[in-house]
Design a protein around this motif. Structure first.
Motif, short mmCIF file in Angstrom:
data_model
loop_
_atom_site.label_atom_id
_atom_site.label_comp_id
_atom_site.label_asym_id
_atom_site.label_seq_id
_atom_site.Cartn_x
_atom_site.Cartn_y
_atom_site.Cartn_z
N GLY A 23 49.72 -41.29 23.62
CA GLY A 23 49.82 -40.72 22.33
C GLY A 23 49.37 -41.24 21.07
N GLU A 24 49.29 -42.53 21.29
CA GLU A 24 48.71 -43.39 20.17
C GLU A 24 47.03 -43.77 20.30
N CYS A 25 46.43 -43.00 21.43
CA CYS A 25 45.15 -43.52 21.73
C CYS A 25 44.51 -44.91 21.96
N THR A 26 45.36 -45.63 22.28
CA THR A 26 45.32 -47.06 22.56
C THR A 26 44.84 -47.33 23.95
N ARG A 27 44.99 -46.27 24.97
CA ARG A 27 44.48 -46.09 26.29
C ARG A 27 43.62 -44.86 26.34
N VAL A 28 42.54 -45.05 27.05
CA VAL A 28 41.69 -43.84 27.23
C VAL A 28 41.15 -43.99 28.61
N LEU A 29 41.29 -42.93 29.58
CA LEU A 29 40.98 -42.95 31.00
C LEU A 29 39.52 -42.13 31.08
N CYS A 30 38.49 -42.51 31.40
CA CYS A 30 37.26 -42.03 31.47
C CYS A 30 37.02 -41.44 33.04
N ASP A 31 36.72 -40.43 33.19
CA ASP A 31 36.68 -39.78 34.45
C ASP A 31 37.42 -40.10 35.51
N GLU A 32 38.72 -40.56 35.29
CA GLU A 32 39.92 -40.87 36.08
C GLU A 32 39.39 -41.95 37.15
N TRP A 33 38.64 -42.95 36.09
CA TRP A 33 37.93 -44.07 37.15
C TRP A 33 38.07 -45.37 36.30
N LEU A 34 37.79 -45.28 35.23
CA LEU A 34 37.89 -46.54 34.33
C LEU A 34 38.60 -46.26 33.17
N GLU A 35 39.80 -47.39 32.89
CA GLU A 35 40.52 -47.30 31.68
C GLU A 35 40.16 -48.23 30.60
N THR A 136 57.30 -34.19 33.36
CA THR A 136 57.91 -34.87 32.06
C THR A 136 57.12 -34.17 31.00
N GLU A 137 57.90 -33.59 29.90
CA GLU A 137 56.96 -33.05 28.94
C GLU A 137 56.45 -34.19 28.00
N SER A 138 55.01 -33.93 27.30
CA SER A 138 54.42 -35.02 26.71
C SER A 138 54.20 -34.76 25.20
N ASN A 139 55.26 -34.01 24.80
CA ASN A 139 55.18 -33.40 23.40
C ASN A 139 55.80 -34.48 22.16
N SER A 140 56.19 -35.48 22.60
CA SER A 140 56.66 -36.46 21.84
C SER A 140 55.89 -37.46 21.40
N PHE A 141 55.38 -37.91 20.29
CA PHE A 141 54.65 -39.03 19.83
C PHE A 141 54.77 -39.34 18.52
N ASP A 142 54.57 -40.37 17.93
CA ASP A 142 54.81 -40.91 16.71
C ASP A 142 53.54 -40.46 15.73
N GLU A 143 54.04 -39.20 14.99
CA GLU A 143 53.08 -38.84 14.04
C GLU A 143 52.57 -39.77 13.07
N SER A 144 53.30 -40.67 12.69
CA SER A 144 52.97 -41.74 11.58
C SER A 144 51.82 -42.46 11.91
N LYS A 145 51.67 -42.62 13.23
CA LYS A 145 50.78 -43.56 14.00
C LYS A 145 49.22 -42.96 13.81
N ILE A 146 49.08 -41.45 13.58
CA ILE A 146 48.06 -40.78 13.94
C ILE A 146 47.22 -40.55 12.80
N GLN A 147 46.04 -41.04 12.59
CA GLN A 147 45.01 -40.90 11.50
C GLN A 147 44.87 -39.70 11.03
N PRO A 148 44.54 -39.45 10.00
CA PRO A 148 44.26 -38.15 9.36
C PRO A 148 43.13 -37.49 9.93
N GLU A 149 41.80 -38.29 10.02
CA GLU A 149 40.68 -37.67 10.51
C GLU A 149 40.88 -37.20 12.11
N PHE A 150 41.93 -37.83 12.95
CA PHE A 150 42.10 -37.42 14.13
C PHE A 150 43.21 -36.32 14.42
#
Length: 273
Positions: A23-35, A136-150
């Protein structure tokens, strides 16, 4: 075969077939292989915004080149050389402008210096990383931490849900908010399916026999109860601070009154006299 050293972050984000984020884009999984993990959400969102622009621009450039080639071959068959030359010039101008922008943006992106960590994700871990693995639904995240450009990318794709992983499918390669948060994962890892375990709530200090859903529901309800009780306690405390001990010599009584109530009581005696 020749090998060349390339920056890991930039190369993975440019060429991965799938990018999955929390939700905060602090973790990104690439091709389900590298985090890849970032120190803060702002950095992750800026990198992803840049990638969305670069990959869409590269795709546009490929389309322009293909359209130019298709139109050129079609016009040659019809023997319309003057029109063919005009269209070819237009396509070349569009391609040159886009190439110039891409050259600048790509060089900036490749030269960018970002603090991050990278690790290999084992196949057993991948199955436990996504929201859909736990229904589990994934529709809950802290909108205050989302940058305008994203945020603009999320708002345009709100209803495009990923049925396999959960989260929102921003593009054919990027899925946002499908990775379960670390704090939730630590709870989930203790449970398997509908298994119930003995658990003591740190808020109310009571012991329960709960499964995962019951535990999470109780934590939410218990936290709300604590917040309500705390607000009521503050109100009572503020009221008690306003009241003072007052002895009325006329009534010969000790009373707990506010300053205004004391004045009113004194006036009542003076008016009766």
């Amino acid at each position: 075969m020749n090998c060349m050293r390339v920056p890991a972050l930039q190369t993975l984000f440019l060429y991965s077939r799938s990018l999955d984020t929390n939700g905060e884009c602090t973790r990104v999984l690439c091709d389900e292989w590298l985090e890849i993990r970032f120190l803060d959400s702002e950095t992750g969102q800026k990198i992803l915004s840049a990638i969305l622009y670069l990959r869409s621009s590269i795709e546009k450039l490929f389309k322009i080149r293909l359209e130019d080639r298709i139109n050129f071959s079609g016009k040659l068959e019809d023997e319309e050389e003057p029109e063919t030359r005009k269209d070819t010039v237009k396509f070349k101008e569009r391609a040159k402008k886009l190439e110039k922008i891409l050259k600048k943006k790509l060089s900036e992106f490749l030269d960018s210096s970002v603090m991050y960590s990278i690790r290999r994700v084992l196949p057993a871990e991948v199955n436990k990383m996504f929201f859909k693995s736990y229904q589990t639904e994934s529709n809950s995240f802290d909108e205050s931490k989302i940058q305008p450009e994203f945020k603009k990318h999320i708002e345009t794709k709100e209803n495009n849900l990923n049925e396999i992983k959960g989260g929102y499918k921003i593009t054919n390669y990027l899925t946002y908010n499908c990775i379960i948060p670390d704090e939730t994962l630590s709870i989930v890892s203790e449970y398997s399916g509908n298994m119930k375990r003995h658990w003591k709530c740190t808020n109310c200090s009571k012991e329960f026999l709960f499964d995962l859903m019951q535990r999470m529901q109780h934590q939410v309800e218990c936290q709300e109860t604590i917040e309500i009780d705390a607000s009521q306690t503050v109100e009572k405390t503020s009221k008690s601070l306003d009241h003072k001990e007052y002895f009325c010599s006329v009534c010969n009584m000790n009373m707990n009154l506010t300053a205004i109530e004391i004045l009113k009581h004194k006036r009542s005696h003076s008016s009766s006299d």
